[in-house]
Scaffold this motif. Structure first.
Motif, PDB file in Angstrom:
ATOM      1  N   ILE A   1      -8.679   1.252  26.664  1.00 31.99           N
ATOM      2  CA  ILE A   1      -8.805   0.029  25.861  1.00 31.99           C
ATOM      3  C   ILE A   1     -10.005   0.143  24.926  1.00 31.99           C
ATOM      4  O   ILE A   1     -11.089   0.573  25.337  1.00 31.99           O
ATOM      5  N   ILE A   2      -9.797  -0.220  23.677  1.00 24.33           N
ATOM      6  CA  ILE A   2     -10.883  -0.213  22.696  1.00 24.33           C
ATOM      7  C   ILE A   2     -10.945  -1.556  21.976  1.00 24.33           C
ATOM      8  O   ILE A   2     -10.001  -2.349  22.043  1.00 24.33           O
ATOM      9  N   SER A   3     -12.042  -1.789  21.298  1.00 24.76           N
ATOM     10  CA  SER A   3     -12.209  -2.996  20.484  1.00 24.76           C
ATOM     11  C   SER A   3     -12.136  -2.593  19.019  1.00 24.76           C
ATOM     12  O   SER A   3     -12.773  -1.615  18.613  1.00 24.76           O
ATOM     13  N   GLN A   4     -11.332  -3.325  18.250  1.00 25.08           N
ATOM     14  CA  GLN A   4     -11.259  -3.044  16.819  1.00 25.08           C
ATOM     15  C   GLN A   4     -11.071  -4.344  16.042  1.00 25.08           C
ATOM     16  O   GLN A   4     -10.586  -5.333  16.578  1.00 25.08           O
ATOM     17  N   LYS A   5     -11.471  -4.312  14.788  1.00 21.96           N
ATOM     18  CA  LYS A   5     -11.360  -5.495  13.941  1.00 21.96           C
ATOM     19  C   LYS A   5      -9.887  -5.760  13.614  1.00 21.96           C
ATOM     20  O   LYS A   5      -9.106  -4.822  13.417  1.00 21.96           O
ATOM     21  N   ILE A   6      -9.508  -7.037  13.577  1.00 19.20           N
ATOM     22  CA  ILE A   6      -8.161  -7.405  13.131  1.00 19.20           C
ATOM     23  C   ILE A   6      -7.924  -6.794  11.753  1.00 19.20           C
ATOM     24  O   ILE A   6      -8.787  -6.841  10.879  1.00 19.20           O
ATOM     25  N   GLN A   7      -6.750  -6.211  11.552  1.00 22.17           N
ATOM     26  CA  GLN A   7      -6.476  -5.486  10.314  1.00 22.17           C
ATOM     27  C   GLN A   7      -5.711  -6.323   9.293  1.00 22.17           C
ATOM     28  O   GLN A   7      -4.932  -7.199   9.658  1.00 22.17           O
ATOM     29  N   LEU A   8      -5.966  -6.026   8.024  1.00 18.14           N
ATOM     30  CA  LEU A   8      -5.181  -6.597   6.933  1.00 18.14           C
ATOM     31  C   LEU A   8      -4.344  -5.466   6.348  1.00 18.14           C
ATOM     32  O   LEU A   8      -4.883  -4.475   5.853  1.00 18.14           O
ATOM     33  N   ILE A   9      -3.025  -5.607   6.450  1.00 18.11           N
ATOM     34  CA  ILE A   9      -2.102  -4.566   5.985  1.00 18.11           C
ATOM     35  C   ILE A   9      -1.458  -5.002   4.673  1.00 18.11           C
ATOM     36  O   ILE A   9      -0.912  -6.098   4.568  1.00 18.11           O
ATOM     37  N   ASP A  10      -1.518  -4.120   3.671  1.00 17.52           N
ATOM     38  CA  ASP A  10      -0.881  -4.394   2.377  1.00 17.52           C
ATOM     39  C   ASP A  10       0.569  -3.939   2.402  1.00 17.52           C
ATOM     40  O   ASP A  10       0.863  -2.825   2.852  1.00 17.52           O
ATOM     41  N   LEU A  11       1.458  -4.795   1.915  1.00 18.95           N
ATOM     42  CA  LEU A  11       2.856  -4.413   1.774  1.00 18.95           C
ATOM     43  C   LEU A  11       3.134  -4.183   0.291  1.00 18.95           C
ATOM     44  O   LEU A  11       3.133  -5.127  -0.490  1.00 18.95           O
ATOM     45  N   PRO A  12       3.330  -2.924  -0.123  1.00 22.58           N
ATOM     46  CA  PRO A  12       3.570  -2.643  -1.544  1.00 22.58           C
ATOM     47  C   PRO A  12       4.884  -3.236  -2.030  1.00 22.58           C
ATOM     48  O   PRO A  12       5.851  -3.328  -1.267  1.00 22.58           O
ATOM     49  N   LEU A  13       4.915  -3.595  -3.295  1.00 21.53           N
ATOM     50  CA  LEU A  13       6.076  -4.280  -3.866  1.00 21.53           C
ATOM     51  C   LEU A  13       7.352  -3.445  -3.774  1.00 21.53           C
ATOM     52  O   LEU A  13       8.436  -3.966  -3.584  1.00 21.53           O
ATOM     53  N   GLY A  14       7.229  -2.135  -3.874  1.00 22.75           N
ATOM     54  CA  GLY A  14       8.415  -1.274  -3.863  1.00 22.75           C
ATOM     55  C   GLY A  14       8.822  -0.803  -2.479  1.00 22.75           C
ATOM     56  O   GLY A  14       9.669   0.091  -2.352  1.00 22.75           O
ATOM     57  N   ALA A  15       8.261  -1.395  -1.435  1.00 27.64           N
ATOM     58  CA  ALA A  15       8.547  -0.941  -0.066  1.00 27.64           C
ATOM     59  C   ALA A  15      10.017  -1.153   0.287  1.00 27.64           C
ATOM     60  O   ALA A  15      10.618  -2.161  -0.063  1.00 27.64           O
ATOM     61  N   THR A  16      10.577  -0.188   1.004  1.00 29.86           N
ATOM     62  CA  THR A  16      11.972  -0.295   1.451  1.00 29.86           C
ATOM     63  C   THR A  16      12.019  -1.007   2.805  1.00 29.86           C
ATOM     64  O   THR A  16      11.002  -1.178   3.476  1.00 29.86           O
ATOM     65  N   GLU A  17      13.235  -1.383   3.216  1.00 27.26           N
ATOM     66  CA  GLU A  17      13.400  -2.032   4.523  1.00 27.26           C
ATOM     67  C   GLU A  17      12.938  -1.112   5.651  1.00 27.26           C
ATOM     68  O   GLU A  17      12.298  -1.556   6.604  1.00 27.26           O
ATOM     69  N   ASP A  18      13.249   0.201   5.541  1.00 24.21           N
ATOM     70  CA  ASP A  18      12.819   1.155   6.573  1.00 24.21           C
ATOM     71  C   ASP A  18      11.307   1.254   6.641  1.00 24.21           C
ATOM     72  O   ASP A  18      10.735   1.349   7.729  1.00 24.21           O
ATOM     73  N   ARG A  19      10.650   1.233   5.476  1.00 24.45           N
ATOM     74  CA  ARG A  19       9.177   1.316   5.440  1.00 24.45           C
ATOM     75  C   ARG A  19       8.556   0.083   6.087  1.00 24.45           C
ATOM     76  O   ARG A  19       7.527   0.167   6.758  1.00 24.45           O
ATOM     77  N   VAL A  20       9.190  -1.060   5.912  1.00 22.24           N
ATOM     78  CA  VAL A  20       8.664  -2.312   6.451  1.00 22.24           C
ATOM     79  C   VAL A  20       8.961  -2.459   7.938  1.00 22.24           C
ATOM     80  O   VAL A  20       8.074  -2.730   8.747  1.00 22.24           O
TER      81      VAL A  20
END
Length: 353
Positions: free
Chosen positions: A96-115
């Protein structure tokens, strides 16, 4: 585990001038992620992305299972991947580790599989295992998923994202094989209204809707420009100047998340919130639920244990304005209509505002 996001120098959230409506909506969602995210619409160059990315430095640390692609919670079964849950059931030790909550960018051209992620059908059929390549929804679990220009994203993809955000789970099905994993995230979308709004049916799924406008006051514009110029020239010193205010806000958010269950909303005020939603002909109960949650989060943020009518008035426009439209070609209400009905329903109690 090193989080690359923590090494980037970002404009401090507490240094941002104006745009109070947007800032409030974002902070309330950090306090209570179940509010359901924020849709932010405004002109180009008004600082939408800057404000959203500045959230990263305010986000608290969380405990996660090391090397788990879903940021699985080490104790909460609902926030674990199948692999981690299996280890827990087998009483295996977890790193178990501690890490900061992440902000993930979803690029406009992302496909359904990528998402959503992909299933390796060949491997699944030949080796009899569910070979799954996690997508952005896996990375965003227990974090924030940000989509710039969400109004230009394919409606089908927006629908998938909103379904996952509402249910807390992402399910991928291919050739009769189905895989699910937890996907609890705060969804933040931004866009320019000139490029079109989301359909009302999709817009309604966002917990809150904030409008961001170009500052008109010349002196304030100069102040904002000078501040940005200083940051660009001396970023480290600029951030250092706001370190104390940032730490104070971080501590307040942490305490608010912990104390939120202690906040009470009077029954008669819950009735009035529902009266307002009914009078505005708002479909469904999302408006009622989100307003209740947002009002509690605001009271908690300001260190009070009971919601006041003033708290409700400050958040109700953010929670309801995007639920008024049934025609995609109607103009978004600024909150005036909601406020008029609020005053009518709360009448004498409006003295709080």
């Amino acid at each position: 585990m090193i989080n690359e996001q923590s090494h980037k120098i970002r404009f401090p959230f507490t240094a941002i001038i104006g745009q109070e409506e947007m800032k409030l909506a974002l902070l309330l969602n950090i306090i209570d992620p179940k509010i359901g995210g924020v849709m932010i619409m405004g002109d180009r160059g008004t600082g939408k992305s800057t404000i959203i990315r500045s959230l990263v430095d305010l986000l608290p640390d969380i405990l996660v299972v090391e090397n788990d692609p879903y940021n699985s919670h080490p104790v909460d079964i609902e926030l674990m991947s199948d692999e981690v849950r299996q280890k827990v059931n087998n009483q295996e030790a977890l790193d178990i580790i501690s890490q900061k909550i992440q902000l993930i960018d979803l690029p406009l051209g992302a496909t359904e599989d990528r998402v959503c992620g992909t299933i390796d059908i060949e491997k699944a059929l030949q080796e009899g295992i569910k070979a799954f390549e996690p997508g952005l929804l896996a990375k965003a679990n227990r974090g924030i998923l940000y989509i710039d220009e969400v109004n230009l994203l394919d409606d089908h993809l927006v629908d998938l994202l909103l379904d996952a955000a509402a249910s807390g789970w992402n399910t991928v099905e291919r050739e009769g094989i189905s895989i699910s994993h937890p996907a609890r995230f705060i969804l933040i979308g931004s866009g320019n209204p000139e490029e079109g709004e989301l359909r009302p049916q999709l817009l309604d799924r966002f917990g809150m809707h904030a409008q961001i406008k170009t500052v008109k006051d010349p002196e304030l514009r100069v102040q904002i420009v000078e501040q940005r110029t200083t940051f660009d020239s001396y970023p480290q010193q600029f951030v250092l100047n706001y370190e104390q205010t940032q730490q104070t806000l971080i501590q307040n958010l942490l305490e608010s998340r912990q104390n939120l269950p202690l906040v009470k909303l009077l029954y008669q005020d819950r009735i009035k919130i529902s009266q307002i939603c009914s009078e505005l002909n708002i479909d469904g109960l999302r408006g009622d639920l989100v307003t209740n949650r947002a009002a509690k989060a605001l009271a908690c943020f300001e260190k009070r244990r009971q919601v006041t009518p003033n708290d409700i008035q400050r958040v109700i426009g953010l929670c309801l304005r995007h639920r008024l439209r049934t025609d995609p070609f109607e103009t978004m209400d600024s909150g005036t209509k909601v406020n008029e009905v609020f005053k009518k329903i709360f009448n004498d109690e409006f003295e709080y505002s």
